[in-house]
Design a protein around this motif. Structure first.
Motif, PDB file in Angstrom:
ATOM      1  N   UNK A   1      -7.783 -11.500  -0.375  1.00  0.00           N
ATOM      2  CA  UNK A   1      -6.452 -10.933  -0.594  1.00  0.00           C
ATOM      3  C   UNK A   1      -6.548  -9.473  -1.074  1.00  0.00           C
ATOM      4  N   UNK A   2      -7.694  -8.817  -0.864  1.00  0.00           N
ATOM      5  CA  UNK A   2      -7.885  -7.487  -1.434  1.00  0.00           C
ATOM      6  C   UNK A   2      -7.803  -6.365  -0.410  1.00  0.00           C
ATOM      7  N   UNK A   3      -7.676  -6.680   0.889  1.00  0.00           N
ATOM      8  CA  UNK A   3      -7.760  -5.625   1.897  1.00  0.00           C
ATOM      9  C   UNK A   3      -6.412  -5.280   2.509  1.00  0.00           C
ATOM     10  N   UNK A   4      -5.325  -5.615   1.822  1.00  0.00           N
ATOM     11  CA  UNK A   4      -4.006  -5.395   2.397  1.00  0.00           C
ATOM     12  C   UNK A   4      -3.479  -3.963   2.196  1.00  0.00           C
ATOM     13  N   UNK A   5      -3.822  -3.325   1.086  1.00  0.00           N
ATOM     14  CA  UNK A   5      -3.258  -2.010   0.781  1.00  0.00           C
ATOM     15  C   UNK A   5      -3.746  -0.965   1.791  1.00  0.00           C
ATOM     16  N   UNK A   6      -2.848  -0.085   2.197  1.00  0.00           N
ATOM     17  CA  UNK A   6      -3.194   1.005   3.102  1.00  0.00           C
ATOM     18  C   UNK A   6      -3.230   2.321   2.330  1.00  0.00           C
ATOM     19  N   UNK A   7      -4.104   3.250   2.741  1.00  0.00           N
ATOM     20  CA  UNK A   7      -4.272   4.511   1.993  1.00  0.00           C
ATOM     21  C   UNK A   7      -3.176   5.524   2.288  1.00  0.00           C
ATOM     22  N   UNK A   8      -1.945   5.148   1.956  1.00  0.00           N
ATOM     23  CA  UNK A   8      -0.795   6.037   2.134  1.00  0.00           C
ATOM     24  C   UNK A   8      -0.556   6.772   0.818  1.00  0.00           C
ATOM     25  N   UNK A   9      -0.486   8.101   0.878  1.00  0.00           N
ATOM     26  CA  UNK A   9      -0.429   8.905  -0.343  1.00  0.00           C
ATOM     27  C   UNK A   9       0.968   8.956  -0.962  1.00  0.00           C
ATOM     28  N   UNK A  10       1.993   9.069  -0.137  1.00  0.00           N
ATOM     29  CA  UNK A  10       3.356   9.250  -0.649  1.00  0.00           C
ATOM     30  C   UNK A  10       4.292   8.168  -0.096  1.00  0.00           C
ATOM     31  N   UNK A  11       3.827   6.954  -0.091  1.00  0.00           N
ATOM     32  CA  UNK A  11       4.639   5.833   0.354  1.00  0.00           C
ATOM     33  C   UNK A  11       4.569   4.718  -0.665  1.00  0.00           C
ATOM     34  N   UNK A  12       5.484   3.782  -0.537  1.00  0.00           N
ATOM     35  CA  UNK A  12       5.598   2.700  -1.508  1.00  0.00           C
ATOM     36  C   UNK A  12       5.294   1.361  -0.841  1.00  0.00           C
ATOM     37  N   UNK A  13       4.305   0.639  -1.393  1.00  0.00           N
ATOM     38  CA  UNK A  13       4.079  -0.757  -1.012  1.00  0.00           C
ATOM     39  C   UNK A  13       3.636  -0.909   0.445  1.00  0.00           C
ATOM     40  N   UNK A  14       2.778  -0.014   0.914  1.00  0.00           N
ATOM     41  CA  UNK A  14       2.272  -0.101   2.288  1.00  0.00           C
ATOM     42  C   UNK A  14       1.101  -1.079   2.354  1.00  0.00           C
ATOM     43  N   UNK A  15       1.315  -2.165   3.114  1.00  0.00           N
ATOM     44  CA  UNK A  15       0.288  -3.206   3.202  1.00  0.00           C
ATOM     45  C   UNK A  15       0.200  -3.746   4.625  1.00  0.00           C
ATOM     46  N   UNK A  16      -1.032  -3.987   5.070  1.00  0.00           N
ATOM     47  CA  UNK A  16      -1.230  -4.616   6.369  1.00  0.00           C
ATOM     48  C   UNK A  16      -1.414  -6.115   6.173  1.00  0.00           C
ATOM     49  N   UNK A  17      -0.874  -6.877   7.094  1.00  0.00           N
ATOM     50  CA  UNK A  17      -1.019  -8.335   7.015  1.00  0.00           C
ATOM     51  C   UNK A  17      -2.279  -8.740   7.769  1.00  0.00           C
ATOM     52  N   UNK A  18      -3.404  -8.660   7.092  1.00  0.00           N
ATOM     53  CA  UNK A  18      -4.675  -9.101   7.666  1.00  0.00           C
ATOM     54  C   UNK A  18      -5.446  -9.839   6.578  1.00  0.00           C
TER      55      UNK A  18
END
Length: 262
Positions: free
Chosen positions: A1-18
């Motif tokens: 459950x640790x690889x969902x966050x995406x490296x978006x600098x100025x966005x909120x709650x960006x996560x991939x469903x993988x």
């Protein structure tokens, strides 16, 4: 459950469903699904990242008023779909956390009850149901590998959270996995909560107001439990709700699994 966050600098709650494994021991394909908050403050690097990721569809669950206040940045070659979950009539009663931070709240259950009411509308309002039917229509269109559908609301937690709950349920993930994904919002939005609380403290907020802000800016297992209990009470179970209300026939479920699982 640790690889969902995406490296978006100025966005909120960006996560991939993988990385999730369903009851059939299948996982969601990479570069297919992103859930997030609004795209209104993305940097040029953020936009480039999402374009390279393969975003082909951007579905915006926000109302016209929210979109006018914070328009999404443009993702080149992506189709933009405005698909508000709440009607404008319901949206008139919507509460922005940052606005609460500038005011005083007297009811300690204000934030919690407001979100319970939101989840109630999401499940039972025909306007919301139509929006989620459209969501699944586009999910079924997104049948090419390495083409992602990004769906979002303002903070990426409630309207987007329920979209994800419906989707993961359709893809045969268990309730524990669904809850874990839902609750990841709290770790993905700590900076947002802190900024809201900072504004509140600057305005000399009392404990009741701080509690309301925290309830509005975070997610709780209670909200998922309320949603599932309401669905079970009205329809017997989630599978029946998906088929009878969101029009997800067994054939559509089979196609969804073929598109998104491997």
């Amino acid at each position: 459950m640790t690889n969902q966050r995406l490296p978006i600098q100025q966005g909120l709650n960006f996560r991939q469903l993988t990385g999730y494994v369903n009851r059939e021991h299948l996982t969601i394909k990479p570069h297919k699904l992103i859930r997030s908050g609004h795209l209104g403050q993305l940097t040029a690097n953020d936009v480039q990242f999402l374009e390279s990721y393969g975003v082909a569809y951007v579905m915006d669950f926000r109302t016209d008023h929210e979109i006018e206040a914070m328009p999404d940045c443009t993702i080149q070659r992506a189709e933009y779909i405005k698909n508000p979950v709440f009607s404008e009539a319901v949206a008139k009663h919507a509460i922005r956390t940052v606005d609460i931070a500038k005011n005083k709240i007297d009811d300690p259950q204000f934030g919690y009850q407001h979100l319970i009411n939101c989840y109630h509308d999401i499940i039972l309002s025909e306007h919301s149901r139509n929006a989620y039917r459209t969501f699944f229509d586009y999910l079924l269109k997104n049948n090419q590998d390495d083409r992602a559908l990004l769906y979002h609301c303002s903070e990426g937690k409630d309207r987007t959270g329920m979209a994800t709950i419906f989707l993961l349920s359709a893809l045969d993930f268990d309730i524990e996995t669904i809850k874990k994904d839902y609750l990841l919002t709290n770790s993905a939005t700590t900076a947002y909560l802190e900024s809201c609380l900072h504004i509140a403290y600057e305005n000399h907020a009392d404990e009741t107001t701080i509690k309301a802000i925290t309830d509005l800016a975070t997610v709780r297992s209670d909200y998922v439990d309320y949603a599932f209990n309401l669905i079970n009470e009205r329809y017997g179970n989630m599978a029946t709700f998906l088929e009878q209300v969101l029009n997800l026939t067994p054939e559509k479920i089979k196609k969804l699994k073929a598109i998104y699982l491997h």
